[in-house]
Design a protein around this motif. Structure first.
Motif, mmCIF file in Angstrom:
data_model
loop_
_atom_site.group_PDB
_atom_site.id
_atom_site.type_symbol
_atom_site.label_atom_id
_atom_site.label_comp_id
_atom_site.label_asym_id
_atom_site.label_seq_id
_atom_site.Cartn_x
_atom_site.Cartn_y
_atom_site.Cartn_z
ATOM 1 N N VAL A 1 10.957 -28.979 -42.306
ATOM 2 C CA VAL A 1 10.794 -28.462 -41.617
ATOM 3 C C VAL A 1 10.227 -29.282 -40.581
ATOM 4 O O VAL A 1 10.429 -29.716 -39.079
ATOM 5 C CB VAL A 1 10.784 -26.986 -40.925
ATOM 6 C CG1 VAL A 1 10.984 -26.534 -39.691
ATOM 7 C CG2 VAL A 1 11.894 -26.898 -41.638
ATOM 8 N N ARG B 1 11.786 -24.702 -47.624
ATOM 9 C CA ARG B 1 11.610 -26.148 -46.919
ATOM 10 C C ARG B 1 10.351 -26.387 -45.578
ATOM 11 O O ARG B 1 10.867 -27.092 -45.213
ATOM 12 C CB ARG B 1 12.733 -26.112 -46.956
ATOM 13 C CG ARG B 1 12.991 -26.483 -48.486
ATOM 14 C CD ARG B 1 15.079 -26.614 -47.757
ATOM 15 N NE ARG B 1 15.639 -27.692 -47.797
ATOM 16 C CZ ARG B 1 16.591 -27.789 -47.705
ATOM 17 N NH1 ARG B 1 17.643 -27.342 -47.914
ATOM 18 N NH2 ARG B 1 17.176 -29.349 -47.091
ATOM 19 N N LEU C 1 16.234 -19.690 -47.604
ATOM 20 C CA LEU C 1 15.607 -18.366 -47.564
ATOM 21 C C LEU C 1 15.148 -17.682 -46.013
ATOM 22 O O LEU C 1 14.545 -16.411 -45.686
ATOM 23 C CB LEU C 1 14.835 -18.782 -47.999
ATOM 24 C CG LEU C 1 13.671 -18.992 -49.270
ATOM 25 C CD1 LEU C 1 12.899 -19.575 -49.571
ATOM 26 C CD2 LEU C 1 14.889 -18.541 -50.192
HETATM 27 S S1 SF4 Z 1 12.917 -20.404 -43.224
HETATM 28 FE FE1 SF4 Z 1 10.446 -19.665 -44.820
HETATM 29 S S2 SF4 Z 1 10.980 -20.207 -46.699
HETATM 30 FE FE2 SF4 Z 1 12.198 -21.415 -44.986
HETATM 31 S S3 SF4 Z 1 10.788 -22.963 -44.614
HETATM 32 FE FE3 SF4 Z 1 10.697 -21.788 -43.028
HETATM 33 S S4 SF4 Z 1 8.818 -20.645 -43.874
HETATM 34 FE FE4 SF4 Z 1 9.441 -21.950 -45.396
#
Ligand code: SF4
Lengths: 71, 358
Positions: free
Chosen positions: B317, B313, B329
């Motif tokens: 972000v 995502r 994740l």
């Molecule tokens: S935690 Fe990893 S998978 Fe989740 S938005 Fe950030 S970079 Fe992408």
């Protein structure tokens, strides 16, 4: 990636490069992006280039502004 | 003065914080646009020091994070050709493309070299006249003059095997896109100090005049960041929206003219794709036709079909819509050792900063 670190200009060479000291380590850098620099100045170093000279007078402003304040 | 430790003075930090607290009780959202700010905010625990009504949101200012997957795939395709050497800043080497990374390609025998400066890439070209050298031109306006400078030097010294695959970006159109998108409520921008050392303060004027959102150009030490927050809160309380420069020891309103002239000479402004945000009009820099022989766009190569990582995502972000904690994740599947998205790869990525410091 836009990290730039202050360093002191030790020596300026004819080919628009300089030796710049950062925390005791001396690095070579290009002066291609600035023109008003002299030995002893502090510059900001980014990816091998000095991108700006640090203005000493302005650098003290923040302390002048806050040191007098009693709260 | 060494311009570092002095700006970490705890007493002054406390004074600024007390003033911020007494100035406003309103709920205020401030976006720090630049990834270097995000890292320094976390490293110095600034989020936790602030009164709870002041919320810092991380923005799209990590060049590694906003580089599209297709670009990574294109570089990977070039790296697989036998007579190519890819030169890149270290940050890019782990960024996942559709099915591979430069790091994996290097392990498979591609000639990929990490350089510290564009001038080092130029040296690689000079020392390998029978090879085609491609430099990964990733970065914002802090970096683009260093790319321009290398192209001009290649022209002057006739290093004709040096090329750049440019995805260099301009930051202010992305700020406009976030404001127009209205997904997050931004009450003020902490503007990037080193980008602004090059571009000056004028490119932010439309934000204060058209959108009435205050901007403060901010340095990178803790006192710089705290003072900028104070200046923004003060503007909000006074009902002003202006572009102010906190980082006056470095940033001049007109920017760095030599650097700007070099950018103008070598690049043209184009529409550009931002990973997670989409295509933003006039937000990218491409090498002008005049310097076309130094552009790696002249090489034709077959690029694999783009595959976005499932479940990442990063886009939300980067737009400040969610924090990494809201990505399922985060931490479990996605870690700096096994990153699923670019926001976790780059040390300046928001996910990496949350992982390391939270
Ligand atoms: S935690 Fe990893 S998978 Fe989740 S938005 Fe950030 S970079 Fe992408």
């Amino acid at each position: 990636m836009c990290l730039a670190i202050p360093g002191k200009v030790k020596k300026i060479f004819d080919n628009h490069t300089a030796e710049i000291e950062i925390g005791g380590i001396v690095k070579n850098a290009s002066l291609d992006l600035i023109d008003h620099v002299k030995e002893g100045d502090y510059v900001l170093l980014h990816a091998g280039f000095a991108i700006e000279v640090i203005d000493q007078k302005e650098a003290l402003e923040i302390f002048r502004a806050w040191e007098g304040i009693i709260d | 003065m060494k311009y570092v430790d002095e700006y970490r003075n705890k007493e002054i930090a406390q004074k600024i914080l007390r003033q911020v607290k007494s100035l406003s009780k309103k709920k205020i959202n401030l976006m720090e646009v630049c990834g270097t700010h995000t890292v320094n905010i976390f490293r110095n625990g600034i989020k936790k020091m602030l009164p709870t009504n002041i919320n810092l949101i991380s923005g799209p200012g990590c060049p590694v994070c906003v580089t599209p997957i297709r670009y990574i795939d294109e570089i990977i395709a070039l790296s697989r050709e036998s007579d190519f050497i890819i030169t890149t800043f270290g940050d890019m080497i782990k960024v996942p493309g559709s099915t591979s990374t430069l790091e994996k390609e290097k392990a498979n025998g591609s000639d990929i070299r990490i350089v510290y400066s564009t001038l080092d890439a130029l040296e690689v070209a000079r020392n390998n006249p029978s090879k085609k050298i491609v430099f990964m031109g990733v970065g914002f306006e802090t970096t683009s003059p260093t790319i321009a400078s290398a192209v001009l030097k290649a022209q002057k010294d006739e290093i004709n095997n040096f090329t750049v695959l440019s995805v260099a970006k301009i930051i202010s159109p992305a700020m406009k896109t976030l404001l127009d998108g209205k997904e997050v409520n931004i009450d003020g921008f902490i503007c990037p100090g080193h980008v602004s050392a090059i571009i000056g303060s004028k490119p932010y004027n439309f934000i204060t005049t058209q959108y009435k959102v205050p901007c403060v150009i901010c340095g990178f030490e803790p006192l710089d960041i705290l003072q900028s927050i104070y200046m923004l809160v003060k503007q909000i309380e006074d009902g002003r929206a202006e572009v102010e420069i906190q980082y006056e020891r470095v940033v001049k309103p007109e920017g760095n003219k030599i650097a700007l002239d070099k950018i103008k000479e070598v690049f043209k402004v184009v529409n550009s794709d931002w990973r997670g945000i989409g295509n933003i009009p006039l937000s990218g820099l491409e090498i002008k036709d005049k310097y076309g022989k130094f552009s790696a766009r002249k090489f034709e190569v077959e690029i694999e079909e783009t595959k976005e990582s499932r479940g990442c995502r990063c886009g939300e972000v980067l737009r400040g819509v969610i924090t990494p904690h809201e990505c399922p994740l985060f931490r479990g599947v996605c870690t700096p050792e096994n990153p699923q998205g670019a926001c976790m790869v780059s040390t300046e990525g928001t996910c990496a900063a949350y992982y390391k410091y939270n």
